[in-house]
Design an enzyme around this catalytic site. Structure first.
Site, short mmCIF file in Angstrom:
data_model
loop_
_atom_site.label_atom_id
_atom_site.label_comp_id
_atom_site.label_asym_id
_atom_site.label_seq_id
_atom_site.Cartn_x
_atom_site.Cartn_y
_atom_site.Cartn_z
CB SER A 72 -0.91 0.04 1.23
OG SER A 72 -1.81 -1.02 1.21
CD GLN A 73 -1.49 6.73 -1.11
OE1 GLN A 73 -2.55 6.09 -1.21
NE2 GLN A 73 -1.46 8.02 -1.23
#
Ligand code: SAH
Length: 204
Positions: A52-53
């Site tokens: 994920s970011q």
């Protein structure tokens, strides 16, 4: 990364900020992606999966409201980055991965980097980890089509579960707290994760 993407966007939990300053994100991606490791976006980690970011990692971790003594279960080990961030905050992290290639690769990485308070397992995480339950907090890093019942049952009273739930292309990030009488649910907003596949998730 921490200043511009995490603190500037409103993450305030000092434990989360400290942990994200400590964990070298570039060691959790392939060599070809090292230069993009601190960018404001998710990254491929092989096997069709993504890490994920950074902001989403911070938001989910903050949502668990950790103090430092917890035993936390993570579903979806992937690259190991989220588990590494958790491990700098809590007492022990239990993490489950259903993809054998990722499981073996990341287990080796934890050994090499000496993350000794992370315990790994190769299985279907939608069933939780009964033998090690109950957990103070559970974090699911793949998107489910429903809330897996075993995960709620494996929380202590007052325990928190963070999980993206919804359709294949978008989900809502839910924060579920187990109370004395049932559960309390809060919606942290829209998100997009890879599929949570298993008995209490999407079919494979
Ligand atoms: N937390 C990871 C994110 C990896 S992406 C990181 O920091 O890199 C989500 C991961 O969930 C994928 O590796 C996928 O294989 C795994 N996954 C999907 N369904 C699962 C299940 N039922 N049990 C365990 N892992 C699962």
């Amino acid at each position: 990364m921490v200043e511009k993407q995490i603190i500037a966007r409103g993450i305030t939990d000092p434990l989360v900020i400290q942990a994200m300053l400590k964990v070298p994100r570039h060691l959790f991606v392939s060599e070809a992606l090292v230069d993009s490791a601190y960018g404001d976006f998710p990254l491929p980690i092989g096997e069709g999966q993504t890490i994920s970011q950074p902001f989403i990692i911070a938001e989910m971790t903050q949502g668990l409201t950790l103090t430092g003594q917890e035993r936390v279960l993570e579903i979806g080990t992937g690259s190991g980055y989220q588990a590494a961030v958790l491990s700098r905050i809590v007492y022990r992290v239990y993490t489950i991965e259903r993809n054998n290639t990722l499981y073996l690769r990341t287990r080796k990485l934890f050994d090499r980097l000496k993350y000794h308070n992370i315990v790994t397992r190769y299985s279907d995480g939608t069933q939780g980890w009964k033998a090690e339950s109950p957990f103070d907090a559970i974090l699911v890093t793949a998107g489910g089509n429903r809330i897996p019942e075993p995960l709620v049952n494996q929380l202590v009273e007052g325990g928190r579960l963070i999980i993206p739930v919804g359709g294949l292309h978008s989900q809502e990030l839910l924060r579920i707290e187990r109370t004395g009488t049932g559960i309390r649910t809060a919606n942290l907003g829209g998100c997009r994760f890879v599929k949570l596949i298993g008995e209490h998730g999407w079919p494979s």
